[in-house]
Design a protein around this motif. Structure first.
Motif, PDB file in Angstrom:
ATOM      1  N   ALA A 117     -16.888  23.192  20.120  1.00 54.42           N
ATOM      2  CA  ALA A 117     -16.614  24.223  21.122  1.00 54.42           C
ATOM      3  C   ALA A 117     -17.872  25.055  21.392  1.00 54.42           C
ATOM      4  O   ALA A 117     -18.195  25.355  22.534  1.00 54.42           O
ATOM      5  N   THR A 122     -17.425  26.535  25.354  1.00 56.47           N
ATOM      6  CA  THR A 122     -16.060  26.995  25.603  1.00 56.47           C
ATOM      7  C   THR A 122     -15.048  26.233  24.753  1.00 56.47           C
ATOM      8  O   THR A 122     -15.255  25.067  24.427  1.00 56.47           O
ATOM      9  N   GLU A 123     -13.971  26.915  24.441  1.00 51.98           N
ATOM     10  CA  GLU A 123     -12.929  26.321  23.624  1.00 51.98           C
ATOM     11  C   GLU A 123     -12.079  25.362  24.459  1.00 51.98           C
ATOM     12  O   GLU A 123     -11.344  24.536  23.914  1.00 51.98           O
ATOM     13  N   GLU A 124     -12.209  25.491  25.771  1.00 51.74           N
ATOM     14  CA  GLU A 124     -11.331  24.737  26.676  1.00 51.74           C
ATOM     15  C   GLU A 124     -11.390  23.232  26.470  1.00 51.74           C
ATOM     16  O   GLU A 124     -10.432  22.528  26.786  1.00 51.74           O
ATOM     17  N   ASN A 132      -3.525  26.905  27.955  1.00 56.83           N
ATOM     18  CA  ASN A 132      -4.185  27.461  26.769  1.00 56.83           C
ATOM     19  C   ASN A 132      -3.702  26.769  25.508  1.00 56.83           C
ATOM     20  O   ASN A 132      -3.797  27.315  24.416  1.00 56.83           O
ATOM     21  N   GLU A 133      -3.123  25.587  25.713  1.00 51.07           N
ATOM     22  CA  GLU A 133      -2.559  24.860  24.579  1.00 51.07           C
ATOM     23  C   GLU A 133      -3.565  23.867  24.025  1.00 51.07           C
ATOM     24  O   GLU A 133      -4.233  23.157  24.796  1.00 51.07           O
ATOM     25  N   VAL A 134      -3.620  23.808  22.725  1.00 53.30           N
ATOM     26  CA  VAL A 134      -4.506  22.839  22.086  1.00 53.30           C
ATOM     27  C   VAL A 134      -3.937  21.436  22.293  1.00 53.30           C
ATOM     28  O   VAL A 134      -2.718  21.240  22.257  1.00 53.30           O
ATOM     29  N   ARG A 165      -0.370  18.710  11.264  1.00 47.98           N
ATOM     30  CA  ARG A 165      -0.715  18.378  12.638  1.00 47.98           C
ATOM     31  C   ARG A 165       0.195  19.068  13.617  1.00 47.98           C
ATOM     32  O   ARG A 165       1.315  19.450  13.298  1.00 47.98           O
ATOM     33  N   ASN A 166      -0.267  19.170  14.800  1.00 44.23           N
ATOM     34  CA  ASN A 166       0.495  19.745  15.894  1.00 44.23           C
ATOM     35  C   ASN A 166       1.300  18.619  16.538  1.00 44.23           C
ATOM     36  O   ASN A 166       0.753  17.625  16.931  1.00 44.23           O
ATOM     37  N   ARG A 167       2.610  18.738  16.587  1.00 44.41           N
ATOM     38  CA  ARG A 167       3.396  17.692  17.258  1.00 44.41           C
ATOM     39  C   ARG A 167       4.123  18.289  18.446  1.00 44.41           C
ATOM     40  O   ARG A 167       4.631  19.368  18.329  1.00 44.41           O
TER      41      ARG A 167
ATOM     42  N   ASP B  76     -14.201  33.030  24.486  1.00 41.85           N
ATOM     43  CA  ASP B  76     -15.317  32.123  24.188  1.00 41.85           C
ATOM     44  C   ASP B  76     -16.584  32.802  23.678  1.00 41.85           C
ATOM     45  O   ASP B  76     -17.400  32.164  23.014  1.00 41.85           O
ATOM     46  N   LEU B  79     -17.081  32.376  19.918  1.00 43.26           N
ATOM     47  CA  LEU B  79     -16.945  31.052  19.295  1.00 43.26           C
ATOM     48  C   LEU B  79     -17.856  30.904  18.097  1.00 43.26           C
ATOM     49  O   LEU B  79     -17.458  30.396  17.045  1.00 43.26           O
TER      50      LEU B  79
END
Lengths: 167, 167
Positions: A117, A122-124, A132-134, A165-167, B76, B79
């Motif tokens: 990032a 940017t984190e995007e 804004n979700e991963v 983990r993200n499910r 950001d 970061l």
DNA sequence: CCTTGTCCTGGAGCCGACTCCAGGATATAT
DNA sequence: ATATATCCTGGAGTCGGCTCCAGGACAAGG
């Protein structure tokens, strides 16, 4: 041939207050006092205290250490109990280490997340476009990254076991 | 698509009280409440909370986690700060793991001590004859035992570094 | 003799991280 | 309509592991 509380404090790297607290709590019943009421520690006492500090480092509570010390006072008849106790705490410690290693894997994943990032500015890059979700299966992407750079994927094992983990 | 505090509690394996405590402490500023004042957690929230729990497992204090979360809210521009923070905590965690491994070596030594004592039926086999003092260089004997049985002597390294030996 | 240093005890205080109310609102199941 | 479950807040309580006094004893150097 004995040491004062201050000397032992320096030797073991703990404060005199802590030593007194341990004594109050009953885990130093072997430490004797001289005529004028001052504690005198023998080499053997110091040796035992190292074991106590080791147990403390292993996350054993003062109460449990007290149990061990009580056994010791009862002599050879409790050798087996003491062995059992140590074994139990060793298993416990092994679990702790394993847990921390899992945590480490996750931390490394997050570090990768932020390192990439930072590079992108940017984190995007880790988000589902226009949200804004991963990204849900970002962990897989990380696993690929590990493979590509020839690193061992300790993370795979970890995400299965722990469902981090993200499910 | 959202979860109640109870559902999240089950998902993450922590109590609702703990979650509320975290919220009170300011590390869950991203969790929103609905019209009637109840918390509603999104998938992303849960994802973030896993990171928080990971940091907690790594021994990071609530105060420090709060710092991380504050940075996140600033977007950001932070970061790099977040990356630095994670790296710091990763190093910390590595130290913790190493320390626990040292402790483990010592625990194994003590287990050997008691196993052999149990076999002999008395602790005296480890004492200087006719005393209650442990043999000063017992650690060397243990190192030999490790060598003889073809085990890696992780203890050697350990006793040099930490001076846990009896001198 | 006086100062400085180290020791003693008993007990109070502190800190972090929960944990547990009391008192009240809403939701769901029968 | 009633019982049961889940949620809310604010604040008090708990617990472990120190940490810090107050008030006093003794020891050694100048």
């Amino acid at each position: 041939m004995s040491y004062s509380i201050g000397q032992v404090s320096k030797k073991l790297g703990i404060t005199v207050d802590t030593i007194r607290y341990y004594d109050k709590s009953g885990i130093l019943p072997f430490v004797k006092k001289n005529e004028i009421g001052r504690r005198e520690f023998t080499d053997n006492d110091v040796h035992l205290m190292r074991t106590i500090i080791c147990l403390k480092n292993a996350g054993v509570s003062v109460a449990d250490i007290s149990k061990f010390i009580d056994y010791r006072l009862q002599g050879d008849s409790t050798l087996n109990e003491r062995y059992q106790l140590l074994e139990e705490h060793r298993k416990d410690l092994q679990q702790q280490i394993t847990d921390l290693q899992d945590t480490m894997s996750y931390l490394k994943f997050k570090e990768w997340y932020y390192q990439t990032a930072v590079e992108a500015g940017t984190e995007e890059i880790h988000f589902v476009p226009n949200t804004n979700e991963v990204i849900p299966d970002l962990a897989d992407e990380y696993s690929n990254h590990l493979k590509e750079t020839g690193q061992v994927d300790e993370f795979q094992r970890f995400s299965n076991v722990k469902d981090y983990r993200n499910r």
